[in-house]
Design a protein around this motif. Structure first.
Motif, mmCIF file in Angstrom:
data_model
loop_
_atom_site.group_PDB
_atom_site.id
_atom_site.type_symbol
_atom_site.label_atom_id
_atom_site.label_comp_id
_atom_site.label_asym_id
_atom_site.label_seq_id
_atom_site.Cartn_x
_atom_site.Cartn_y
_atom_site.Cartn_z
ATOM 1 N N GLN A 8 -5.812 -6.405 16.906
ATOM 2 C CA GLN A 8 -5.181 -7.657 16.565
ATOM 3 C C GLN A 8 -4.392 -7.530 15.284
ATOM 4 O O GLN A 8 -4.647 -6.667 14.455
ATOM 5 C CB GLN A 8 -6.232 -8.762 16.383
ATOM 6 N N ARG A 9 -3.405 -8.394 15.136
ATOM 7 C CA ARG A 9 -2.647 -8.438 13.893
ATOM 8 C C ARG A 9 -3.432 -9.190 12.848
ATOM 9 O O ARG A 9 -4.265 -10.045 13.166
ATOM 10 C CB ARG A 9 -1.307 -9.110 14.138
ATOM 11 N N PRO A 10 -3.183 -8.898 11.577
ATOM 12 C CA PRO A 10 -3.904 -9.607 10.515
ATOM 13 C C PRO A 10 -3.687 -11.102 10.621
ATOM 14 O O PRO A 10 -2.572 -11.594 10.729
ATOM 15 C CB PRO A 10 -3.293 -9.023 9.224
ATOM 16 N N LEU A 152 -8.227 -4.872 9.082
ATOM 17 C CA LEU A 152 -6.893 -5.323 8.698
ATOM 18 C C LEU A 152 -6.914 -6.763 8.193
ATOM 19 O O LEU A 152 -6.233 -7.104 7.213
ATOM 20 C CB LEU A 152 -5.939 -5.202 9.891
ATOM 21 N N ILE A 153 -7.695 -7.621 8.852
ATOM 22 C CA ILE A 153 -7.786 -9.018 8.426
ATOM 23 C C ILE A 153 -8.387 -9.112 7.022
ATOM 24 O O ILE A 153 -7.875 -9.826 6.149
ATOM 25 C CB ILE A 153 -8.624 -9.823 9.434
ATOM 26 N N LEU A 154 -9.479 -8.383 6.797
ATOM 27 C CA LEU A 154 -10.140 -8.448 5.496
ATOM 28 C C LEU A 154 -9.292 -7.802 4.405
ATOM 29 O O LEU A 154 -9.295 -8.267 3.257
ATOM 30 C CB LEU A 154 -11.514 -7.777 5.581
ATOM 31 N N ARG A 157 -6.787 -10.316 3.365
ATOM 32 C CA ARG A 157 -7.399 -11.321 2.493
ATOM 33 C C ARG A 157 -7.654 -10.760 1.095
ATOM 34 O O ARG A 157 -7.505 -11.467 0.094
ATOM 35 C CB ARG A 157 -8.718 -11.806 3.103
ATOM 36 N N ALA A 158 -8.041 -9.491 1.022
ATOM 37 C CA ALA A 158 -8.381 -8.907 -0.275
ATOM 38 C C ALA A 158 -7.162 -8.781 -1.178
ATOM 39 O O ALA A 158 -7.233 -9.069 -2.377
ATOM 40 C CB ALA A 158 -9.030 -7.538 -0.074
ATOM 41 N N ALA A 167 -6.331 -2.352 -1.571
ATOM 42 C CA ALA A 167 -7.716 -2.462 -1.095
ATOM 43 C C ALA A 167 -7.897 -1.588 0.130
ATOM 44 O O ALA A 167 -6.969 -1.425 0.938
ATOM 45 C CB ALA A 167 -8.078 -3.910 -0.778
ATOM 46 N N ARG A 168 -9.090 -1.054 0.256
ATOM 47 C CA ARG A 168 -9.478 -0.296 1.435
ATOM 48 C C ARG A 168 -10.748 -0.913 1.991
ATOM 49 O O ARG A 168 -11.717 -1.121 1.251
ATOM 50 C CB ARG A 168 -9.705 1.176 1.090
#
Length: 223
Positions: A8-10, A152-154, A157-158, A167-168
């Protein structure tokens, strides 16, 4: 019928929070919700078509070759040399022979691998999501979130948190590890903001079992 999400896309996998509802029995605990929360979520099982096809083809080739040799012997022709030699070796070699032990170990390892594939679900990249209350236990609707899509979503957000340069995010089945580089602001403040923002993001994803969140922040290396 089972359904699961692909990559999914972010932002696409974020589920809206469930609206609050009023009920005359609001003061009483919902036994259905409690039992649903306590029930362990079922993981998605892999069909494992490639291992099944390989085992089937190897078995078919071995059985076909052996059957051909047996029919050939029954027809009055001499048996294949490899089968006669194999029968002689198995009849004459002692059980403590090195090659007998190695062959038994290889056969045991292959058997254990097949048993492991048969009893484990696989599809570790898919995290089960909560089912709607009306469909739980029916098996009609199942949803899963890809761990790479969740990462990717997180990560999106980060990097929105003030002070975060990059962020990783590594998403496991039970743990989420976040490593962020901070180029300004105090590290403790950025860590607290990341904990709050990512915790809220994980809660809105609708996972059946919420993974634990670990956040590490540091300054980028100079030079």
């Amino acid at each position: 019928m089972s359904a699961h999400t692909g990559r999914q896309r972010p932002g696409d996998g974020v589920l809206p929070s469930e609206p609050a509802t009023t009920d005359s029995s609001a003061g009483q605990p919902d036994t259905g919700a409690i039992s649903a929360a306590r029930a362990s979520p079922r993981r998605f099982w892999s069909a494992r078509r490639v291992p099944a096809v390989i085992v089937a083809l190897l078995s078919l080739a071995a059985v076909g070759l052996l059957l051909y040799d047996v029919v050939s012997v029954r027809a009055g022709r001499p048996g294949m040399g490899w089968r006669r030699r194999l029968a002689d070796e198995l009849a004459t070699r002692p059980l403590d022979d090195v090659w007998m032990i190695v062959g038994a170990a290889v056969a045991t390892a292959l058997g254990l691998c097949l048993v492991l594939l048969a009893v484990t679900p696989g599809l570790r990249r898919l995290l089960p999501m909560r089912q709607p209350p009306g469909t739980r236990g029916t098996g009609e609707v199942r949803a899963g979130l890809d761990r790479r899509a969740m990462a990717l979503i997180l990560r999106d957000r980060a990097v929105r948190v003030s002070g975060v340069e990059s962020a990783r995010v590594d998403v496991g089945r039970r743990k989420i590890k976040v490593r962020a580089q901070v180029h300004f602001r105090d590290l403790d403040e950025v860590r607290a903001d990341l904990d709050a923002a990512l915790g809220e993001a994980v809660a809105t994803l609708g996972l059946a079992r919420r993974p634990s969140l670990t956040v590490h922040v540091r300054r980028p290396k100079k030079g």
